[in-house]
Design a protein around this motif. Structure first.
Motif, PDB file in Angstrom:
ATOM      1  N   GLY A  43     -16.108  -9.532  44.079  1.00 54.47           N
ATOM      2  CA  GLY A  43     -16.778  -8.947  42.910  1.00 54.47           C
ATOM      3  C   GLY A  43     -18.083  -9.649  42.576  1.00 54.47           C
ATOM      4  N   HIS A  44     -18.041 -10.984  42.451  1.00 52.10           N
ATOM      5  CA  HIS A  44     -19.275 -11.708  42.143  1.00 52.10           C
ATOM      6  C   HIS A  44     -20.246 -11.639  43.319  1.00 52.10           C
ATOM      7  CE1 HIS A  44     -16.773 -13.694  38.958  1.00 52.10           C
ATOM      8  NE2 HIS A  44     -17.907 -13.590  38.302  1.00 52.10           N
ATOM      9  N   SER A  45     -19.719 -11.763  44.537  1.00 53.06           N
ATOM     10  CA  SER A  45     -20.601 -11.711  45.720  1.00 53.06           C
ATOM     11  C   SER A  45     -21.336 -10.376  45.782  1.00 53.06           C
ATOM     12  CB  SER A  45     -19.785 -11.893  47.008  1.00 53.06           C
ATOM     13  OG  SER A  45     -19.506 -13.240  47.217  1.00 53.06           O
ATOM     14  N   ILE A  60     -16.618 -18.108  50.806  1.00 55.85           N
ATOM     15  CA  ILE A  60     -15.505 -18.950  51.269  1.00 55.85           C
ATOM     16  C   ILE A  60     -14.257 -18.560  50.481  1.00 55.85           C
ATOM     17  CG2 ILE A  60     -14.658 -21.344  51.393  1.00 55.85           C
ATOM     18  CD1 ILE A  60     -17.601 -22.260  51.260  1.00 55.85           C
ATOM     19  N   ASP A  61     -13.118 -18.533  51.131  1.00 59.80           N
ATOM     20  CA  ASP A  61     -11.849 -18.421  50.401  1.00 59.80           C
ATOM     21  C   ASP A  61     -10.749 -19.009  51.276  1.00 59.80           C
ATOM     22  OD1 ASP A  61     -11.081 -16.411  47.756  1.00 59.80           O
ATOM     23  OD2 ASP A  61      -9.435 -17.302  48.910  1.00 59.80           O
ATOM     24  N   ARG A  62      -9.731 -19.566  50.608  1.00 58.59           N
ATOM     25  CA  ARG A  62      -8.626 -20.136  51.383  1.00 58.59           C
ATOM     26  C   ARG A  62      -7.529 -19.103  51.614  1.00 58.59           C
ATOM     27  NH1 ARG A  62      -6.218 -24.139  46.679  1.00 58.59           N
ATOM     28  NH2 ARG A  62      -5.421 -25.354  48.399  1.00 58.59           N
ATOM     29  N   ASP A  87     -11.073 -24.211  52.605  1.00 57.80           N
ATOM     30  CA  ASP A  87     -10.918 -24.759  51.264  1.00 57.80           C
ATOM     31  C   ASP A  87     -12.312 -25.202  50.819  1.00 57.80           C
ATOM     32  OD1 ASP A  87     -10.481 -26.597  49.110  1.00 57.80           O
ATOM     33  OD2 ASP A  87      -8.410 -26.823  49.782  1.00 57.80           O
ATOM     34  N   PHE A  88     -12.732 -24.804  49.618  1.00 61.04           N
ATOM     35  CA  PHE A  88     -14.109 -25.143  49.227  1.00 61.04           C
ATOM     36  C   PHE A  88     -14.319 -26.643  49.080  1.00 61.04           C
ATOM     37  CE2 PHE A  88     -12.424 -23.820  44.878  1.00 61.04           C
ATOM     38  CZ  PHE A  88     -12.428 -25.089  44.303  1.00 61.04           C
ATOM     39  N   ARG A  89     -13.219 -27.400  49.016  1.00 62.63           N
ATOM     40  CA  ARG A  89     -13.389 -28.852  48.936  1.00 62.63           C
ATOM     41  C   ARG A  89     -13.895 -29.421  50.261  1.00 62.63           C
ATOM     42  NH1 ARG A  89      -7.991 -29.062  45.404  1.00 62.63           N
ATOM     43  NH2 ARG A  89      -7.466 -27.583  47.037  1.00 62.63           N
ATOM     44  N   ALA A 108     -18.452 -21.204  41.921  1.00 61.15           N
ATOM     45  CA  ALA A 108     -17.000 -21.367  42.093  1.00 61.15           C
ATOM     46  C   ALA A 108     -16.322 -20.734  40.879  1.00 61.15           C
ATOM     47  CB  ALA A 108     -16.624 -22.838  42.214  1.00 61.15           C
ATOM     48  N   ASP A 109     -15.500 -19.734  41.136  1.00 57.58           N
ATOM     49  CA  ASP A 109     -14.747 -19.024  40.082  1.00 57.58           C
ATOM     50  C   ASP A 109     -13.289 -19.424  40.338  1.00 57.58           C
ATOM     51  OD1 ASP A 109     -13.651 -17.103  38.387  1.00 57.58           O
ATOM     52  OD2 ASP A 109     -14.073 -15.425  39.731  1.00 57.58           O
ATOM     53  N   LEU A 110     -12.859 -20.465  39.623  1.00 58.41           N
ATOM     54  CA  LEU A 110     -11.654 -21.191  40.034  1.00 58.41           C
ATOM     55  C   LEU A 110     -10.349 -20.432  39.770  1.00 58.41           C
ATOM     56  CD1 LEU A 110     -12.759 -24.682  38.669  1.00 58.41           C
ATOM     57  CD2 LEU A 110     -12.950 -23.839  41.012  1.00 58.41           C
ATOM     58  N   TRP A 115      -5.349 -10.100  41.346  1.00 58.15           N
ATOM     59  CA  TRP A 115      -4.804  -9.410  42.519  1.00 58.15           C
ATOM     60  C   TRP A 115      -3.749 -10.286  43.210  1.00 58.15           C
ATOM     61  CZ3 TRP A 115      -5.515 -11.012  47.669  1.00 58.15           C
ATOM     62  CH2 TRP A 115      -5.038 -10.120  48.619  1.00 58.15           C
ATOM     63  N   GLN A 116      -4.042 -11.594  43.316  1.00 60.31           N
ATOM     64  CA  GLN A 116      -3.040 -12.495  43.918  1.00 60.31           C
ATOM     65  C   GLN A 116      -1.787 -12.553  43.037  1.00 60.31           C
ATOM     66  OE1 GLN A 116      -5.860 -15.752  44.138  1.00 60.31           O
ATOM     67  NE2 GLN A 116      -5.600 -15.933  46.354  1.00 60.31           N
ATOM     68  N   LEU A 117      -2.011 -12.701  41.722  1.00 59.59           N
ATOM     69  CA  LEU A 117      -0.875 -12.782  40.801  1.00 59.59           C
ATOM     70  C   LEU A 117       0.006 -11.540  40.898  1.00 59.59           C
ATOM     71  CD1 LEU A 117      -2.512 -14.229  37.565  1.00 59.59           C
ATOM     72  CD2 LEU A 117      -0.935 -15.396  39.096  1.00 59.59           C
TER      73      LEU A 117
END
Ligand SMILES: C[S@@+](CC[C@H](N)C(=O)[O-])C[C@H]1O[C@@H](n2cnc3c(N)ncnc32)[C@H](O)[C@@H]1O
Length: 319
Positions: A43-45, A60-62, A87-89, A108-110, A115-117
């Motif tokens: 969405g943000h991208s 990036i996404d894990r 992992d963004f770390r 970073a939108d932490l 959708w995952q939930l």
């Protein structure tokens, strides 16, 4: 120029929070390379890519499943979008591998996406009967069920109290361990939800399920969400070009506190204890903080997307 902000996205129910504020804070209309460290469903991208035909995004996404959704949604942008499972770390390594020297903006939108939930099989929610998994990266690490099978009663209580602010944390931990000792591990979302209901009792508030806090706490622990956030923030600042922007959206007070302190440190605020004769903390002045107070969602946004209620956006500009 008036800009249309892509809203809810395909059929996912996920709405990017603080969208307009984030795109403006990143100054995405200037064009250039942006890194979306939590691309999620894109969405943000999407809005960053729409802000100027000169923008490119490294996303990036894990979570492989989220990346798959983002890939479809952002396909129309062709070579302007690249997606990486990481992992963004590991930002410094990811950027080196992608041959990115510096970025104009980093976001970073932490946390997790709605959708995952709401994914029935991922075990994030008491609303769906599923194995108690909760890993954002389903390819590595310990599941929530494994964590509850391994940790001591004290450590389980600590997690539920600190990350969930649940007053009945000790009683919940006691019931989990009693169940474990009787040979019945806590294996499913339903096992845990029932047990929390027994420990906490029926909620007086009809809006909040009694297991909400415990599920949130476990999810944060399973995904180690608070670990190395300070280092990530410093790495992100290092990766920005001068005048580049770092925007971080958090949903939990502990996350926000880490971001706030790290921004202050990177803005040159001395971290030494009071009254030391000479500064020894080595603080450097690397950023200007653009949000003295975090930006929060409007009443309208909260009415449309209740998850936005706890969102806080902090923005810094690299000097
Ligand atoms: C709140 S959602 C982002 C939603 C996204 N901004 C959008 O508009 O669709 C957070 C995303 O970050 C991912 N995530 C959380 N922690 C991460 C980490 N340490 N490294 C990489 N991705 C992470 C999650 O898998 C999830 O997809």
């Amino acid at each position: 120029m008036a800009m249309a902000f892509g809203g809810q996205g395909p059929d996912t129910g996920h709405r990017p929070v603080l969208l307009r504020e984030t795109i403006e804070a990143l100054a995405a209309a200037r064009g250039g390379l942006f890194v979306d460290c939590t691309v999620g469903l894109g969405g943000h991208s999407e809005a960053i890519l729409q802000a100027s035909s000169e923008t490119q995004v490294l996303g990036i996404d894990r979570d492989e499943e989220a990346l798959e959704q983002a890939r479809k949604r952002l396909a129309e942008f062709g070579g302007r979008i690249r997606l990486v499972h990481a992992d963004f770390r590991e930002l410094t390594r990811v950027l080196a591998t992608a041959k990115v020297d510096s970025a104009r903006g980093i976001l970073a939108d932490l946390g997790v996406s709605s959708w995952q939930l709401d994914s029935p099989s991922r075990g994030f929610s008491f609303r769906h009967q599923a194995p108690l998994d909760m890993r954002m990266d389903a390819s590595s690490g310990e599941t929530a069920a494994e964590l509850l099978g391994r940790l001591s009663e004290v450590d389980i209580a600590k997690i539920i109290f600190e990350f969930g602010e649940e007053r009945r944390s000790r009683r919940i931990a006691r019931l989990i361990v009693e169940r474990r000792e009787s040979g019945r591990a806590v294996e499913t979302t339903e096992d845990l939800a029932r047990l929390v209901e027994r420990a906490v009792g029926k909620s007086k508030s009809r809006r909040i399920h009694p297991a909400t806090r415990t599920f949130q706490a476990l999810r944060i622990a399973v995904n180690r969400e608070l670990e190395r956030l300070d280092q990530f923030t410093a790495d992100a600042v290092d990766a920005l070009e001068p005048d580049g922007r770092l925007a971080i959206i958090s949903f939990h007070s502990l996350e926000d506190r880490i971001i706030k302190r790290t921004f202050l440190k990177l803005s040159g605020r001395c971290q030494c204890p009071p009254r030391v004769p000479q500064c020894t903390c080595g603080t450097r002045k690397a950023v200007e903080i653009l949000t003295r107070r975090p930006l929060v969602s409007s009443e309208i946004e909260i009415a449309e997307n209740p998850r936005a209620r706890s969102a806080k956006l902090r923005v810094a500009r690299k000097l």
